[in-house]
Motif scaffolding. Structure first.
Motif, mmCIF file in Angstrom:
data_model
loop_
_atom_site.group_PDB
_atom_site.id
_atom_site.type_symbol
_atom_site.label_atom_id
_atom_site.label_comp_id
_atom_site.label_asym_id
_atom_site.label_seq_id
_atom_site.Cartn_x
_atom_site.Cartn_y
_atom_site.Cartn_z
ATOM 1 N N ARG A 75 46.196 43.369 40.793
ATOM 2 C CA ARG A 75 45.128 42.365 40.711
ATOM 3 C C ARG A 75 45.266 41.459 39.486
ATOM 4 O O ARG A 75 44.504 40.528 39.302
ATOM 5 C CB ARG A 75 43.779 43.067 40.667
ATOM 6 C CG ARG A 75 43.456 43.863 41.937
ATOM 7 C CD ARG A 75 42.202 44.688 41.745
ATOM 8 N NE ARG A 75 42.371 45.626 40.642
ATOM 9 C CZ ARG A 75 41.380 46.375 40.143
ATOM 10 N NH1 ARG A 75 40.155 46.263 40.641
ATOM 11 N NH2 ARG A 75 41.605 47.213 39.162
ATOM 12 N N GLY A 76 46.246 41.776 38.628
ATOM 13 C CA GLY A 76 46.434 40.976 37.426
ATOM 14 C C GLY A 76 45.672 41.511 36.239
ATOM 15 O O GLY A 76 45.599 40.840 35.203
ATOM 16 N N ASP A 130 47.705 35.663 32.721
ATOM 17 C CA ASP A 130 46.629 35.407 33.668
ATOM 18 C C ASP A 130 47.168 35.402 35.091
ATOM 19 O O ASP A 130 48.359 35.152 35.332
ATOM 20 C CB ASP A 130 45.978 34.047 33.366
ATOM 21 C CG ASP A 130 45.232 34.087 32.045
ATOM 22 O OD1 ASP A 130 44.836 35.201 31.622
ATOM 23 O OD2 ASP A 130 45.068 33.012 31.425
ATOM 24 N N LYS A 131 46.299 35.679 36.028
ATOM 25 C CA LYS A 131 46.712 35.707 37.427
ATOM 26 C C LYS A 131 47.303 34.349 37.817
ATOM 27 O O LYS A 131 46.761 33.296 37.501
ATOM 28 C CB LYS A 131 45.507 36.025 38.314
ATOM 29 C CG LYS A 131 45.907 36.363 39.738
ATOM 30 C CD LYS A 131 44.723 36.929 40.537
ATOM 31 C CE LYS A 131 45.178 37.336 41.929
ATOM 32 N NZ LYS A 131 44.065 37.927 42.715
#
Length: 849
Positions: A115-116, A143-144
Motif C-alpha cells: 500500500r506504500g 510516496d505512493k
C-alpha cells in the motif's frame, strides 16, 4: 701505422662533432618547448584526467551495484515476504539487529508494504547512532506512485542517486517477492548509502585520484565548482582547471534517479605529466651543456695522453722494458676507466631521452599545423642524432675493453635489410640516384645471429652510400657461400653496398676504418658524421667471423663488402607463434615497474589506450613483490625496467620465475640498457621479451601481442623485430588473378610470409568471395576476363559494407593507370612483375594501418 694524428686534431674534431649535435638539439628543444611542446603535454594530461573521470563514475556506479547485490538476497527471501505481511518479531530479533547496517555496509534499510506504507525503517546517523524514524528528506521519495516503488518488472532494480538535506544518497529499490521469484510483489525493500567523506576517500584510493562531489544547485560552491557549473550550462560536458597550480581537476555531472543534473563530480590529481615534462626539458637543456663538456674531456684527455705516451716511447729508445710495461698498464687502465665512465654516462642520458622522444612522438600524433609538425620532427631528429652519438661512444668503449658479447636470435635477413632501406627512404627521395636491392634467389632469408648488430653495420654502410652519392646508383647485393642451406648449418653471408659517389683515394682507404677518421677533414663539415661508424662496423664484422673490405676510385664510386658467418634457421612463420588480435588485449591485467616516473606514466598511458587494465604501478621491484603477496592475484603481463635501485629487473624476473603462481605471467624488459648481449641476459633471467627505450607505442603493443601468442616449447626472446617479422602471420589474403602461373607465385610468396591465401580467377568470383568470406586484405589484378578488377572494386565498395584494403596489381605502369586504380576505390598500387620484398612491405603497411 703509416699515419699520425695529433692530439690537437682529435680535440678539434671531437669538439666539432659533439658541439654541432648539442647545438642542433638544444636549439630545436628550446623552439619546440616554447611553441608547442608544453601545449602537447597539457593535452596529454587532459586526456589522462578524462580517463580518471570515467573511472570515478564507474566506481560510484559499482558502489550502487554492490548495494544492489546485497539487496537482492534480502528482497527475494520468504522470511522477508512473511515479515512485510505480518511484521513478525522473530524476523526482527534475528535479522534487524543494531549492527545489521554496518554488516551489509549501508546507511539505511526501509521496508514498504504494497500500500506504500513504511512497515519498518532503520537509519545510521553521522555519529553512527541507530534511528528508526525515516527522515523527511528521504520520505518524500517514497510516496505512493514514486519511481522507487514502481515495480512493473519484478526482476529489475530501481537505482540511482537522490538528493536529501543530509547529503546525496545512493539508493536501490527492489520488489519483495518469494524466493522462487514469482509475484505478486508483497512490497518494496530499499537500501541506501550516503556518498559521505569516508566513502569518497575509499573510492579515491581505488582510482589513485582525489574524488569530491557537490550539489549542483548549492549557492555556496567553491570557485572551481562554480566555473565547472558555468561550463556545463554552456553545453560542455567537462571542465578542466589550469594545470599550473600543481594539480589538475576534471569535472562531470552526475544525474539523480529522475535523470536530472544533481551533483558535480570532481576528480583531482597532480599534474605530473606537464610539470615533469617542463622539468625534464629544462634539466635536459642544462644537462646537455654539462654532459657535452664531460664527453669532450673524456674523449680528449685519454686519447691525447695515450698518443703522447706512445710518441714519447718511440722517441726515447733507452726506456727499459719495465718502464714500457708500466706505461702499457697505465694506458689500459685509462681505457678501462674511460669505457666504464662512458657506459654509465650513456645510460644516464638515455633515461631522460626516453621521456623526451616518447612525449615528442605522442605530441606528433596530436592536432598540429605544418609548422609545428616541422618543429617536432626537428626535435626528434636531433634527439636521434644524439642517441646515435651516444650509442657509438658506448660501442667503442665496449670494443676497447673487450667487454662485448653477441646475441643469438633467429631473424629474417631479407626483412632486416628492407627495414634499413625503409629507415633511409626519406633521405633517398629526390635527386638523380637509382636505388637497387638484389637478394640472390638461392640465399636463405632466415639466419641465427645478432640482428641488431647486423642492422647497425648495414645501416652505416648504406647511409654512407646515400650520403656521398648525388647521381648514379646505390646497389645492395646479398649472397651466400660455404655449407648447405639446411637449418643449423654455418654459411658465409656476403653483402655488398656499391655506389657511384665521390669515392675514396687509395692512400686513405685503410684510414677510414680508424677512430675519428674520415678520408678528408672537410667531410665532417659538409656531410657530418662522427668518424666512428666504419671502425665500429669492422670490429663487429670481425667479431662475427668476417670482415669489411673496400674497393674505391675517386669520382667513380665505392664498394664496401661485408662478410659474416651465420647459422641458417627455420622461418619464423613455421613456429608455433603468432600475434594475437587487438581484441585479445581488452581487460588484460598489466603491472608496471620503472624508477623513472615519466617512463612509468608513458607505459601506463600506452597500456590504457589499447584497453588493458593497469593493476599496479611502482618505482621499485620490491613494491611489486609486496603487492603480489598482498593481492594474491597475478597480472597477465609485467613491464619492468632493468636498471633500478635496490632490486634490479633481472633479479625481479628470477624471483617471479621461481614461484609457480607466476609461471604464466608474461615478462617484458623495457629498458635503456642497450649493451650488446642485454637481450640474451634478459632471456637468461626469465624475460619473454626485450624492448629498448625510447619506447614506440606500436612496437610495445606488437611485442605484447606476440608474447601472448607464443606457444613454442623452446622459447627465444621476443624483440620488436620479431614482432614485426610475424605481423603478417595468419593474415587472410584474397588474390584475384586470372593467370595460373601468377597465382602459384603469389601463393609461394604468401606462404613464406605466413599468410592464409584464397584465390579468385576473375573479378566476378572475387566479388562473390568478398560477399561470403572474411578477409583482411585483397590483391586485385586490374585486367581480367568476365569482370575486370576496376569493375569488381566498384561493386565491392558500393554493395559490401565491410571495408578492407584492396591493392591493385597490374602490368600497366603509367601514372594515369595508378590514378585510375586509386580513383576506382583501390587503396594502393603494385606493378608486375611483383617484387616479393615490395609486396611484403605493402601488406605490412595496410594490414597495420
Amino acid at each position: 701505422m703509416g699515419w699520425q694524428i695529433s692530439s690537437a686534431d682529435i680535440h678539434k674534431r671531437t669538439v666539432l662533432v659533439i658541439g654541432v649535435s648539442l647545438v642542433a638539439l638544444i636549439s630545436a628543444i628550446i623552439i619546440a618547448s616554447w611553441l608547442i611542446v608544453m601545449r602537447g603535454f597539457d593535452e596529454l594530461e587532459h586526456r589522462f584526467v578524462r580517463k580518471n573521470i570515467s573511472r570515478a563514475e564507474d566506481v560510484i556506479a559499482d558502489g550502487i551495484g554492490n548495494i544492489s547485490i546485497k539487496l537482492s538476497d534480502w528482497a527475494k527471501w520468504d522470511d522477508t515476504c512473511e515479515f512485510i505481511l505480518h511484521k513478525n518479531e522473530a524476523y526482527m530479533r534475528s535479522n534487524l539487529v543494531d549492527n545489521v547496517l554496518s554488516t551489509i555496509n549501508v546507511d539505511a534499510m526501509i521496508f514498504i508494504d504494497a500500500r506504500g506504507e513504511i512497515v519498518y525503517s532503520m537509519f545510521s546517523s553521522s555519529d553512527n547512532k541507530i534511528t528508526y524514524e525515516c527522515p523527511p528528506g528521504i520520505r518524500r521519495y517514497l510516496d505512493k506512485g514514486s519511481v522507487l516503488l514502481d515495480h512493473s518488472d519484478l526482476e529489475k532494480d530501481i537505482s540511482g542517486i537522490i538528493m536529501t538535506p543530509e547529503g546525496p544518497l545512493m539508493v536501490v529499490s527492489r520488489a519483495i517477492v518469494a524466493s522462487d521469484g514469482n509475484g505478486p510483489a508483497r512490497g518494496s525493500l530499499v537500501f541506501a548509502a550516503y556518498l559521505k567523506a569516508e566513502v569518497l576517500k575509499r573510492y579515491s584510493g581505488m582510482i589513485r585520484a582525489d574524488i569530491d562531489i557537490r550539489d549542483i544547485d548549492s549557492p555556496r560552491l567553491p570557485s572551481d565548482f562554480q566555473k565547472a557549473r558555468k561550463a556545463f550550462s554552456e553545453g560542455r560536458y567537462s571542465f578542466i582547471t589550469s594545470p599550473w597550480s600543481g594539480t589538475i581537476s576534471g569535472f562531470s555531472v552526475l544525474k539523480d534517479i529522475f535523470g536530472k543534473p544533481a551533483l558535480i563530480l570532481k576528480v583531482a590529481m597532480p599534474n605530473e605529466i606537464t610539470m615533469f615534462g617542463m622539468i625534464t626539458l629544462v634539466w635536459f637543456v642544462v644537462a646537455l651543456l654539462v654532459v657535452g663538456s664531460i664527453f669532450g674531456m673524456v674523449v680528449y684527455i685519454p686519447l691525447n695522453n695515450e698518443i703522447s705516451s706512445r710518441q714519447a716511447v718511440e722517441k726515447n729508445l733507452v726506456v727499459n722494458q719495465e718502464a714500457l710495461k708500466i706505461a702499457k698498464e697505465k694506458a689500459e687502465l685509462a681505457t678501462r676507466a674511460k669505457s666504464y665512465f662512458l657506459a654509465n654516462i650513456s645510460h644516464e642520458i638515455r633515461t631522460p631521452m626516453n621521456a623526451i622522444v616518447g612525449f615528442l612522438d605522442l605530441l606528433r600524433q596530436t592536432g598540429l599545423n605544418d609548422t609545428q609538425k616541422d618543429y617536432v620532427a626537428t626535435a626528434i631528429s636531433s634527439g636521434e642524432m644524439l642517441l646515435e652519438l651516444i650509442n657509438h661512444v658506448l660501442d667503442i668503449s665496449k670494443i676497447e675493453s673487450e667487454g662485448f658479447s653477441l646475441e643469438k636470435i633467429d631473424f629474417d635477413l631479407g626483412y632486416l635489410i628492407e627495414s634499413v632501406i625503409k629507415i633511409l627512404k626519406p633521405k633517398m627521395q629526390g635527386g638523380d640516384v637509382e636505388y637497387l636491392f638484389e637478394y640472390s634467389p638461392s640465399t636463405s632469408s632466415f639466419f641465427r645471429g645478432d640482428p641488431t648488430r647486423i642492422r647497425q653495420i648495414i645501416l652505416n654502410l648504406l647511409s654512407n652510400a646515400v650520403k656521398f652519392t648525388e647521381r648514379g646508383e646505390v646497389k645492395v647485393s646479398v649472397g651466400t657461400s660455404g655449407g648447405p642451406a639446411g637449418p643449423g648449418n654455418l654459411q658465409t653471408v656476403t653483402m655488398s653496398v656499391r655506389d657511384t659517389g665521390i669515392g675514396i683515394p687509395a692512400d686513405k682507404q685503410d684510414l677510414i676504418f680508424d677512430l675519428f677518421t674520415q678520408a678528408d677533414e672537410s667531410m665532417t663539415r659538409k656531410y657530418g658524421g662522427t668518424g666512428l661508424g666504419l671502425a665500429i662496423s669492422r670490429a663487429l664484422a670481425r667479431k662475427m667471423g668476417g670482415d669489411i673490405t673496400v674497393r674505391s676510385e675517386v669520382a667513380r664510386g665505392s664498394e664496401f663488402i661485408l662478410t659474416i658467418a651465420l647459422e641458417t634457421a627455420r622461418p619464423a612463420v613455421d613456429k608455433n607463434i603468432a600475434l594475437v588480435g587487438m581484441n585479445e588485449l581488452k581487460g588484460r591485467k598489466v603491472a608496471i615497474v620503472d624508477d623513472n616516473d615519466i617512463a612509468l606514466r608513458l607505459l601506463e598511458y600506452y597500456s590504457l589506450e589499447c584497453g588493458m587494465r593497469v593493476v599496479f604501478t611502482g618505482d621499485r621491484a620490491e613494491k611489486l613483490i609486496s603487492w603480489l603477496n598482498a593481492e594474491n592475484d597475478a597480472p597477465d603481463i609485467v613491464l619492468s625496467d632493468i636498471m633500478m635501485p635496490g632490486m634490479d629487473g633481472y633479479t625481479l624476473a628470477k624471483w617471479l620465475r621461481q614461484d609457480a603462481r607466476y609461471a604464466r605471467v608474461k615478462l617484458i624488459a623495457v629498458t635503456a640498457d642497450v649493451r650488446p648481449g642485454a637481450a640474451g641476459e634478459s632471456r637468461g633471467a626469465g624475460f619473454d621479451a626485450y624492448l629498448p627505450k625510447p619506447v614506440i607505442p606500436r612496437e610495445l603493443i606488437n611485442v605484447i601481442r606476440t608474447i601472448l601468442g607464443d606457444n613454442r616449447e623452446e622459447k627465444e626472446i621476443v624483440t620488436r623485430h620479431t614482432a614485426e617479422e610475424l605481423s603478417l602471420k595468419g593474415v587472410r589474403v584474397l588474390v584475384a588473378e586470372d593467370k595460373s602461373v601468377n597465382r602459384k607465385l603469389m601463393k609461394i610468396y604468401l606462404d613464406l610470409y605466413g599468410c592464409v591465401s584464397d584465390f579468385a580467377v576473375d573479378g566476378k568470383e572475387a566479388v562473390e568471395k568478398m560477399r561470403n568470406g572474411v578477409y583482411d586484405i585483397c590483391l586485385m589484378d586490374v585486367q581480367m576476363p568476365v569482370m575486370s578488377g576496376i569493375e569488381a572494386v566498384g561493386i565491392i565498395r558500393k554493395e559490401i559494407g565491410r571495408i578492407i584494403p584492396i591493392i591493385a596489381i597490374t602490368a600497366a605502369a603509367m601514372k594515369e593507370d595508378r590514378e585510375r586504380s586509386i580513383k576506382s576505390g583501390m587503396n594502393d598500387y603494385l606493378t608486375k612483375p611483383v617484387d616479393h620484398m615490395k609486396l611484403k612491405e605493402m601488406l605490412i603497411k595496410w594490414v597495420n594501418a
